[in-house]
Structure formats: structure tokens, C-alpha cells
Design a protein around this motif. Structure first.
Motif, PDB file in Angstrom:
ATOM      1  N   ASN A   5      48.732 104.263  15.816  1.00 20.77           N
ATOM      2  CA  ASN A   5      48.307 103.735  14.300  1.00 20.77           C
ATOM      3  C   ASN A   5      47.452 105.034  13.554  1.00 20.77           C
ATOM      4  O   ASN A   5      47.833 105.176  12.493  1.00 20.77           O
ATOM      5  CB  ASN A   5      47.469 102.491  14.162  1.00 20.77           C
ATOM      6  CG  ASN A   5      48.138 101.267  14.867  1.00 20.77           C
ATOM      7  OD1 ASN A   5      47.588 100.525  15.358  1.00 20.77           O
ATOM      8  ND2 ASN A   5      49.545 101.152  14.536  1.00 20.77           N
ATOM      9  N   ALA A   6      46.914 105.591  14.334  1.00 28.86           N
ATOM     10  CA  ALA A   6      45.908 106.750  13.710  1.00 28.86           C
ATOM     11  C   ALA A   6      46.756 107.671  13.190  1.00 28.86           C
ATOM     12  O   ALA A   6      46.503 108.493  12.140  1.00 28.86           O
ATOM     13  CB  ALA A   6      44.936 107.356  14.784  1.00 28.86           C
ATOM     14  N   PHE A   7      47.704 107.996  14.005  1.00 25.28           N
ATOM     15  CA  PHE A   7      48.622 109.163  13.552  1.00 25.28           C
ATOM     16  C   PHE A   7      49.326 108.946  12.245  1.00 25.28           C
ATOM     17  O   PHE A   7      49.646 109.761  11.475  1.00 25.28           O
ATOM     18  CB  PHE A   7      49.538 109.478  14.870  1.00 25.28           C
ATOM     19  CG  PHE A   7      50.409 110.725  14.719  1.00 25.28           C
ATOM     20  CD1 PHE A   7      50.080 111.910  14.614  1.00 25.28           C
ATOM     21  CD2 PHE A   7      51.892 110.537  14.199  1.00 25.28           C
ATOM     22  CE1 PHE A   7      50.865 113.191  14.300  1.00 25.28           C
ATOM     23  CE2 PHE A   7      52.709 111.759  13.919  1.00 25.28           C
ATOM     24  CZ  PHE A   7      52.298 112.765  13.913  1.00 25.28           C
ATOM     25  N   ILE A   8      49.897 107.669  12.141  1.00 20.93           N
ATOM     26  CA  ILE A   8      50.615 107.118  11.028  1.00 20.93           C
ATOM     27  C   ILE A   8      49.661 107.343   9.902  1.00 20.93           C
ATOM     28  O   ILE A   8      50.069 107.702   8.827  1.00 20.93           O
ATOM     29  CB  ILE A   8      51.107 105.648  11.143  1.00 20.93           C
ATOM     30  CG1 ILE A   8      52.148 105.718  12.351  1.00 20.93           C
ATOM     31  CG2 ILE A   8      51.752 105.021   9.803  1.00 20.93           C
ATOM     32  CD1 ILE A   8      53.342 106.482  12.024  1.00 20.93           C
ATOM     33  N   ILE A   9      48.342 106.965   9.904  1.00 22.95           N
ATOM     34  CA  ILE A   9      47.456 107.000   8.790  1.00 22.95           C
ATOM     35  C   ILE A   9      47.287 108.548   8.483  1.00 22.95           C
ATOM     36  O   ILE A   9      47.052 108.932   7.373  1.00 22.95           O
ATOM     37  CB  ILE A   9      46.005 106.210   8.995  1.00 22.95           C
ATOM     38  CG1 ILE A   9      46.382 104.981   9.414  1.00 22.95           C
ATOM     39  CG2 ILE A   9      45.176 106.670   8.025  1.00 22.95           C
ATOM     40  CD1 ILE A   9      45.119 104.194   9.882  1.00 22.95           C
ATOM     41  N   GLY A  10      47.181 109.394   9.499  1.00 25.12           N
ATOM     42  CA  GLY A  10      47.114 110.854   9.433  1.00 25.12           C
ATOM     43  C   GLY A  10      48.455 111.403   8.347  1.00 25.12           C
ATOM     44  O   GLY A  10      48.098 112.320   7.701  1.00 25.12           O
ATOM     45  N   LEU A  11      49.604 110.839   8.863  1.00 19.79           N
ATOM     46  CA  LEU A  11      50.564 111.209   8.007  1.00 19.79           C
ATOM     47  C   LEU A  11      50.639 110.844   6.795  1.00 19.79           C
ATOM     48  O   LEU A  11      51.098 111.749   5.725  1.00 19.79           O
ATOM     49  CB  LEU A  11      52.015 110.443   8.689  1.00 19.79           C
ATOM     50  CG  LEU A  11      52.565 111.229  10.079  1.00 19.79           C
ATOM     51  CD1 LEU A  11      53.728 110.180  10.429  1.00 19.79           C
ATOM     52  CD2 LEU A  11      53.042 112.672   9.831  1.00 19.79           C
ATOM     53  N   ALA A  12      50.081 109.723   6.339  1.00 18.41           N
ATOM     54  CA  ALA A  12      49.686 109.184   4.924  1.00 18.41           C
ATOM     55  C   ALA A  12      48.926 110.377   4.365  1.00 18.41           C
ATOM     56  O   ALA A  12      48.989 110.721   3.058  1.00 18.41           O
ATOM     57  CB  ALA A  12      49.236 107.908   4.913  1.00 18.41           C
ATOM     58  N   GLN A  13      47.946 110.885   4.989  1.00 18.08           N
ATOM     59  CA  GLN A  13      46.961 111.778   4.500  1.00 18.08           C
ATOM     60  C   GLN A  13      47.597 113.023   4.281  1.00 18.08           C
ATOM     61  O   GLN A  13      47.286 113.839   2.920  1.00 18.08           O
ATOM     62  CB  GLN A  13      45.815 112.064   5.263  1.00 18.08           C
ATOM     63  CG  GLN A  13      44.671 113.122   4.811  1.00 18.08           C
ATOM     64  CD  GLN A  13      43.422 113.275   5.686  1.00 18.08           C
ATOM     65  OE1 GLN A  13      42.178 112.648   5.412  1.00 18.08           O
ATOM     66  NE2 GLN A  13      43.747 113.456   7.135  1.00 18.08           N
ATOM     67  N   ALA A  14      48.625 113.418   5.115  1.00 16.15           N
ATOM     68  CA  ALA A  14      49.529 114.704   4.957  1.00 16.15           C
ATOM     69  C   ALA A  14      50.007 114.551   3.613  1.00 16.15           C
ATOM     70  O   ALA A  14      50.409 115.440   2.955  1.00 16.15           O
ATOM     71  CB  ALA A  14      50.289 115.036   6.310  1.00 16.15           C
ATOM     72  N   ILE A  15      50.823 113.442   3.331  1.00 18.31           N
ATOM     73  CA  ILE A  15      51.625 113.234   2.267  1.00 18.31           C
ATOM     74  C   ILE A  15      50.949 113.384   1.070  1.00 18.31           C
ATOM     75  O   ILE A  15      51.242 113.896  -0.281  1.00 18.31           O
ATOM     76  CB  ILE A  15      52.232 111.845   2.338  1.00 18.31           C
ATOM     77  CG1 ILE A  15      53.376 111.971   3.322  1.00 18.31           C
ATOM     78  CG2 ILE A  15      53.016 111.647   1.008  1.00 18.31           C
ATOM     79  CD1 ILE A  15      53.933 110.355   3.520  1.00 18.31           C
TER      80      ILE A  15
END
Length: 269
Positions: free
Chosen positions: A154-164
Motif C-alpha cells: 500500500n505504501a509503495f502504491i501511494i509512493g507511485l501516486a507521489q511520483a506521478i
């Protein structure tokens, strides 16, 4: 100097609100005929002001995460399950990986992104924020996730959102909080985690700015720091209040209006 104050105010307020600070800054620079990158000391001060504002508002979480990380190293397996500070620190590290990988390669390209694209990105941000009205859960609902029940995935997915969100017009806080709500985090933890993972990103941007700093303009630096710090704290408290009341989607209407206005103005739609 007045233009610098205006840009500082825009950066400080929009840095934390889910409306994209980079997008608003680029739009403001265009209409003011003023470019913040010409005064790098001003940008460095802005980053430092917003970084410090975040540290003050979330100082308890930060201290708990740092302390928990070092104490948790003594028993990683047990701490990863039961130590809140250790779990938080690991999740922040995991969530920070995507933006570190994506941000640097795209830096030069993003600095020249067309204003029309920024308008389109604001519309995208607005659309995602509006969806939070449907997926949002109560802050303390039993079926939502907190630091102990969310996964590292879940944390990694939220991190991907931050990258976008490195794209101007895509709001960092808007994307990360929205995705956090979509995957089931409660409002309070979604907001806190969003801003905790912003600290490595802001600190990284600060370091990138400092390494290119040749001349230091004390006047611009002071204006940028005070403006970003004071209004950053106000914006942070305001957003957390809105988030806990389940009203994050209100910002979606704003982003849609601004995004469509930009598209109409620059594309003549």
C-alpha cells in the motif's frame, strides 16, 4: 519584490493544498511575466519554509518514526509488526523510492511543460479529488486501515501516486491522499502519511536547488522563507481539518474550474 511576495504566497498556500503548487506557480509566472527560477535563493527559501512547516505540524509523528526506526533495528521482525514508529519509518522509505527514481530524469522536461498540459493535469487532479467523495471513509471507521493494518505494498502504491505528481498540475497531496483513501486508509492516517512522505521529496528538492545556487539574495530568501513558513502552517491545518470532515472533494471543483479556464484561454476552446 511584490511579484516575489505573490509567488511566495501562491507557493506556500498551494504546496499543501491538493491543487498543485508547481502548476499554480507556472501559471502565475506566465501572467506576472516573472520567473522564479531567475532567483534561485528565493526557491531554496521556499522549500526550506515548507519543509520546516511540515516538520512543526507533524513533529510528534516524525520524532516517533525516527526513534522507532533506530530502536526497531534491534528486533526488525517484531518491530515491523508492533512498533508504530518503525513501521511508519519503513513505509515512508518505501513510498519515497518511486519519486526518487522518476523525479530526477524528468526534471528538465517538466520545467518546460506547456501551460495547456498543466491545465489538462489540473482537470485530471480535479477528477480524482471528486472521486474521493465516493470512496472516502470515516476517520475512525472500523473497516479502514491505519499504520498497523496497511501493507508495505500500500505504501509503495501511494509512493507511485507521489511520483506521478512530479508533473505540474498534478497535485502531490491530492494524489497521495486520494489514493490512500481509495485503498482504504482512514482520513487521519491518509493525511498524516501523505505529508510524512513529502518530507524526503521536499528535502531532495531543497538539495537539488542548493547545489545549483551561485548567488544568495538575502532579501528574496527572507521573503520566501517567511511567506512559505507562515502560510504553509495555515494551509496544512486547513487541509487536515477539511480532510477529517470528509470534504477533500471540494478542492476537486476548484481544480476543474482552473484547469478548464487554462485550457480555454491557451487553446481557444
Amino acid at each position: 519584490m511584490i511579484k516575489a511576495v505573490i509567488l511566495g504566497f501562491i507557493q506556500a498556500i498551494t504546496e499543501f493544498l491538493p491543487v498543485s503548487s508547481s502548476g499554480h506557480l507556472r501559471i502565475a509566472e506566465y501572467f506576472l511575466k516573472f520567473h522564479a527560477e531567475n532567483i534561485l535563493s528565493f526557491e531554496v527559501a521556499l522549500h526550506f519554509g515548507t519543509f520546516l512547516a511540515t516538520c512543526i505540524i507533524f513533529h510528534k509523528d516524525i520524532i516517533k518514526a525516527i526513534r522507532g526506526f533506530f530502536l526497531g533495528l534491534k528486533d526488525v521482525k517484531n518491530s515491523s509488526k508492533n512498533n508504530e514508529g518503525f513501521r511508519t519509518s519503513l513505509m515512508v522509505i518505501i513510498a519515497s523510492i518511486p519519486v526518487a527514481v522518476v523525479g530526477l530524469p524528468l526534471e528538465e522536461y517538466l520545467s518546460n511543460l506547456e501551460i495547456e498540459r498543466i491545465g489538462l493535469n489540473l482537470v485530471i487532479t480535479g477528477s480524482i479529488l471528486l472521486l474521493t467523495r465516493k470512496f472516502d471513509k470515516n476517520t475512525y471507521s472500523n473497516d479502514t486501515k491505519d499504520v498497523f493494518t496497511m501493507s508495505y505494498y500500500n505504501a509503495f502504491i501511494i509512493g507511485l501516486a507521489q511520483a506521478i505528481a512530479v508533473f505540474p498540475g498534478i497535485s502531490r497531496s491530492g494524489m497521495t491522499i486520494s489514493i490512500a483513501l481509495f485503498i482504504g486508509l482512514n482520513r487521519d492516517w491518509a493525511g498524516r502519511f501523505s505529508f510524512l512522505i513529502s518530507l524526503p521529496a521536499i528535502f531532495g528538492a531543497l538539495l537539488l536547488s542548493i547545489k545549483d545556487l551561485a548567488d544568495f539574495n538575502m532579501t528574496y530568501a527572507l521573503v520566501g522563507f517567511i511567506t512559505a513558513f507562515v502560510f504553509g502552517i495555515i494551509a496544512l491545518k486547513f487541509l487536515m481539518t477539511f480532510l477529517k470532515k470528509g470534504k477533500l472533494f471540494y478542492f476537486g471543483f476548484y481544480c476543474m474550474i482552473v484547469g478548464i479556464a487554462v485550457l480555454v484561454y491557451f487553446m481557444g476552446l
